[in-house]
Scaffold this active site. Structure first.
Site, PDB file in Angstrom:
ATOM      1  CE1 TYR A 131      -3.831  -2.231   0.231  1.00 18.68           C
ATOM      2  CE2 TYR A 131      -4.648   0.012   0.382  1.00 18.68           C
ATOM      3  CZ  TYR A 131      -4.870  -1.324   0.140  1.00 18.68           C
ATOM      4  OH  TYR A 131      -6.123  -1.742  -0.218  1.00 18.68           O
ATOM      5  CE  LYS A 177       3.153 -17.793  -0.425  1.00 21.11           C
ATOM      6  NZ  LYS A 177       2.494 -19.110  -0.300  1.00 21.11           N
ATOM      7  CG  ASP A 210      -0.594 -19.966   0.617  1.00 19.28           C
ATOM      8  OD1 ASP A 210      -0.160 -19.642   1.741  1.00 19.28           O
ATOM      9  OD2 ASP A 210       0.058 -20.708  -0.151  1.00 19.28           O
ATOM     10  CG  ASP A 234      -7.531  -4.255   1.159  1.00 20.17           C
ATOM     11  OD1 ASP A 234      -8.591  -3.946   1.706  1.00 20.17           O
ATOM     12  OD2 ASP A 234      -7.266  -4.002  -0.019  1.00 20.17           O
ATOM     13  CG  ASP A 238     -13.105  -6.828   1.032  1.00 22.49           C
ATOM     14  OD1 ASP A 238     -12.908  -5.983   1.932  1.00 22.49           O
ATOM     15  OD2 ASP A 238     -13.557  -6.536  -0.095  1.00 22.49           O
TER      16      ASP A 238
END
Ligand code: NAD
Length: 341
Positions: A131, A177, A210, A234, A238
């Site tokens: 971001y 990750k 993941d 983010d 959602d």
């Protein structure tokens, strides 16, 4: 003597104005039997400002935010062309150092969710990562984006998440990750592990992003507090919103040491603009988080109880929840509940 809070209100664009106006009615109702007052100061920001002011966040609006105790922000459309103004939310987060993005994910009565009785929180680092928006064209067809991760920002969001976990079910999952992004997520992982030493009573787990995306579907009840980097947070929030009931219900708080901005998780949903059709609950719950942050816990709880009450009765339900009620119907029902307490 009653206390007065100065609140900056940015209605935003797309569905922003209609859901913000619905929320202002709720805030008016909750003040009627409370011993505080909200002085709502409206500012301009968003897509519509670009043509008018050449920016989506005019200096006057930044000055207005500086004079207030908190900001209630409607969603805003962000243009996607190279060189266009960057997202207003991202700018405000950076200017006011709102480093923790807190997104509660919980089920509501009568609202379809993947599993019943879910209650967890996604805490997303809010100032850096992908971001940072630092990208460039290295050669035709070759773009490079910097993913900025620092120990300082990772540690302060971790501290925030551990404090939150201590007040909840004392379980924290950090998501990364690190198997691929060894340097950047290595820094994030090390920072979280260092902070964890101060909180020996918190159970700490970690997951690759993941696997976490899968686990949110398979076993969402296994989470309490999630802490992760900006873009992962983010996306996962959602996903978590949909797992627990949908974007129309998901609220978010952007918290720093001296200021807070409160907004729905969702965006400006332009295709529904002006139709009085979307669900205002996400931003109404963000307003409840704002009152809680200001220390007005009773008023915050009243809004939450009214929302839960209206949903529980099942008589007023917007299209996203399978019903026919309008934005105004939902807001009026919540207002009526608050007045009836
Ligand atoms: P979006 O969240 O606006 O909409 C996605 C879909 O979710 C909608 O089409 C709708 O079906 C549903 N939805 C969203 N809010 C709802 C509500 N209150 N009630 C019922 N259903 C609702 O996401 P998008 O389409 O990816 O983004 C649209 C614009 O919003 C983009 O310009 C994006 O940059 C911007 N955005 C802004 C913010 C912010 O202001 N903080 C956040 C996310 C997206």
């Amino acid at each position: 003597m009653s206390k007065t809070y100065n609140i900056a209100v940015l209605k935003g664009d797309g569905i922003g104005p209609e859901i913000t106006e619905a929320t202002v009615k709720v805030l008016e109702a909750v003040q009627e039997k409370s011993d505080f007052k909200l002085d709502l100061l409206y500012g301009e920001a968003g897509f519509y400002c670009i043509e008018k002011h050449g920016t989506n966040l005019p200096e006057e609006t930044i000055a207005l935010l500086r004079r207030t105790d908190a900001c209630l922000k409607g969603p805003m459309t962000t243009p996607e062309e190279v060189g266009a103004p960057v997202s207003v939310a991202v700018k405000i987060r950076k200017i006011f150092n709102l480093y923790a993005n807190v997104r509660p994910c919980r089920t509501f009565p009568n609202v379809e969710s993947l599993k019943p009785n879910l209650d967890f929180v996604v805490v997303r680092e809010n100032t850096e990562g992908l971001y940072a928006g630092a990208e460039f064209l290295a050669a035709p067809g070759v773009g490079i984006a910097y993913r900025i991760i620092t120990t300082e920002a990772s540690a302060r969001v971790a501290e925030f998440a551990f404090k939150l976990a201590s007040k909840r079910k004392k379980h924290l999952t950090y998501i990364h990750k690190g198997n691929i992004l060894r340097i950047t997520d290595g820094i994030f992982k090390d920072a979280v592990k260092a902070v964890a030493k101060k909180y020996p009573d918190i159970t700490v787990d970690d997951l690759h992003v993941d696997a976490a995306a899968m686990q949110l579907i398979k076993k969402p009840e296994s989470f309490d507090v999630i802490v992760t980097t900006n873009l992962f947070g983010d996306i996962l929030s959602d996903e978590a919103a949909q797992v627990t009931g949908g974007l129309g219900l998901a609220a978010g708080a952007n918290i720093g040491d001296t200021y807070g901005m409160f907004e729905p998780v969702h965006g400006s949903a332009p295709k529904y603009t002006g139709q009085n059709r979307v669900n205002p609950i996400a931003i109404i719950m963000a307003a409840s988080m704002m009152l809680d942050h200001l220390g007005e816990r009773e008023a915050a709880a009243k809004i939450e109880k009214a929302v839960t009450g209206v949903l529980g009765e099942g008589k007023v339900s917007t299209a996203d929840l399978g019903g026919l009620a309008t934005t105004t119907d939902m807001s009026n029902a919540i207002v009526a509940k608050i007045r009836a307490f």
